[in-house]
Design an enzyme around this catalytic site. Sequence first.
Site, mmCIF file in Angstrom:
data_model
loop_
_atom_site.group_PDB
_atom_site.id
_atom_site.type_symbol
_atom_site.label_atom_id
_atom_site.label_comp_id
_atom_site.label_asym_id
_atom_site.label_seq_id
_atom_site.Cartn_x
_atom_site.Cartn_y
_atom_site.Cartn_z
ATOM 1 N N GLY A 206 0.828 -1.203 0.000
ATOM 2 C CA GLY A 206 0.000 0.000 0.000
ATOM 3 C C GLY A 206 0.855 1.243 0.000
ATOM 4 N N ASN A 207 0.263 2.375 0.314
ATOM 5 C CA ASN A 207 1.030 3.624 0.448
ATOM 6 C C ASN A 207 0.346 4.522 1.472
ATOM 7 O OD1 ASN A 207 -0.863 5.498 -0.979
ATOM 8 N ND2 ASN A 207 -0.470 4.041 -2.645
ATOM 9 N N PHE A 208 0.912 5.714 1.689
ATOM 10 C CA PHE A 208 0.475 6.561 2.815
ATOM 11 C C PHE A 208 -0.704 7.487 2.493
ATOM 12 C CE2 PHE A 208 5.024 5.760 3.795
ATOM 13 C CZ PHE A 208 4.828 5.053 4.977
ATOM 14 N N SER A 209 -1.309 7.374 1.328
ATOM 15 C CA SER A 209 -2.393 8.315 0.989
ATOM 16 C C SER A 209 -3.563 8.158 1.964
ATOM 17 C CB SER A 209 -2.867 8.067 -0.444
ATOM 18 O OG SER A 209 -4.014 8.828 -0.686
ATOM 19 N N ALA A 274 -3.467 7.635 -5.161
ATOM 20 C CA ALA A 274 -2.098 7.128 -5.233
ATOM 21 C C ALA A 274 -2.223 5.634 -5.558
ATOM 22 C CB ALA A 274 -1.388 7.355 -3.914
#
Length: 394
Positions: A206-209, A274
């Site tokens: 995943g990512n930090f969005s 993102a």
Amino acid sequence: MLNGKKIVLGITGSIAAYKAAYLCRALIKKGAEVQVVMTPAAKEFITPVTLSALTQKPVVSEFFTANDGSWHSHVDLGLWADLMLIAPATAATIGKMANGIADNMLITTYLSMKAPVFVAPAMDLDMFAHPATQHNLEKLRTYGNHIIEPTTGHLASNLEGKGRMEEPDTIVNTIDFFFNSALSKKKILITAGPTCEKIDPVRFIGNFSSGKMGFALAEVCAERGAEVVLIAGPVHLQTRHPNIQRIDVISAEDMYREAMKYFPKMDAAILCAAVADYRPAHYAAYKLKRQPDKPLTLELKPNPDIAASLGQIKTKTQALIGFALETDKEWTNAREKLQRKNLDFIVLNSLNDEGACFQSDTNKVSIIAANGSSETFPLKSKKEVAEDIVTWVL
Ligand code: PMT
């Protein structure tokens, strides 16, 4: 015109309250239905009788009616209104709004309000410039309220500095523009948040969005009259506006499928998500076991590029706006994405700017158009950044 728009006009105890009568009349002249809510201090400056005569409605000021004890419902007003305008707004009221101090009918109405809120501050220059006032106004902006900046006045006399309430005609025009801008009835697709690419039943890439930027865009477009389809990755945010249709997805493939389905019916798309560029090539049906002596290698395969795919099927009447999240060679990379994905605009934000990009309530962006023009904005709340993007693109 403001035909049929229901407006709660909040009036507070400032000398500028005398202008509220003109404001009331101008709103009604444009076709709005106005309900006045006054603070007790406002009555020192303008009488409820004048305002109820203008609006043809009893003015609401106290929690209970003095003669029969019946209760005024701030919740009903919050549901009734299409917009709340607080003009003039004193430093005291702005402070209470910023901190949720619900000690009068106006503030309880504000806290229950479902519609967009516009605030027209009115005070003297020093009070307006004080860090406490500016801090409170900043808080209101982050709550998504619209601040109608006070004027600088006519400095000839040197008595009127910035702090004087904006002229009623300008306030009414701002509201008129808000309801009747070019976005009215337009259909806009927005992607927001991260995507999660499952490795096994408990793990993902995943990512930090957080979704904050994309959700702010959805709120602003909806407030300006657009019908919004918001495709959101896994985030902990709520949507407030009834014109937002939300579709929750998990992976880039889900987001791609929904975006391709809705885009042909849209006037524009703003791609703020993102999106993971890769996903695990193989999904493990059972939780991967830890093997202390062996490194684990994950094979990844590319995800569809949603922006590029929409860029390929875009018609001449559709606008496509992408984001570029960069860490180096920002402008070169953003321009390359703008061209490669066939976008009309790209919004560049860089992780090198403090307070920008992931998670924060603020962002700092530059907008670059396909025709080469561009503008760089200072650090602002994500709601304001969304306003800038929408205004600029229009
Ligand atoms: O959600 P927040 O915490 O508020 O943070 C906001 C944000 C930083 C996520 C946002 O402002 C932002 O920059 N979004 C785009 C992030 C991104 O993936 O940028 P990119 O440069 O990798 O992608 C370029 C464009 O292509 C973007 O419009 C992206 O949505 C799109 N894309 C990317 C990959 C892919 N497979 N499909 C896409 O559509």
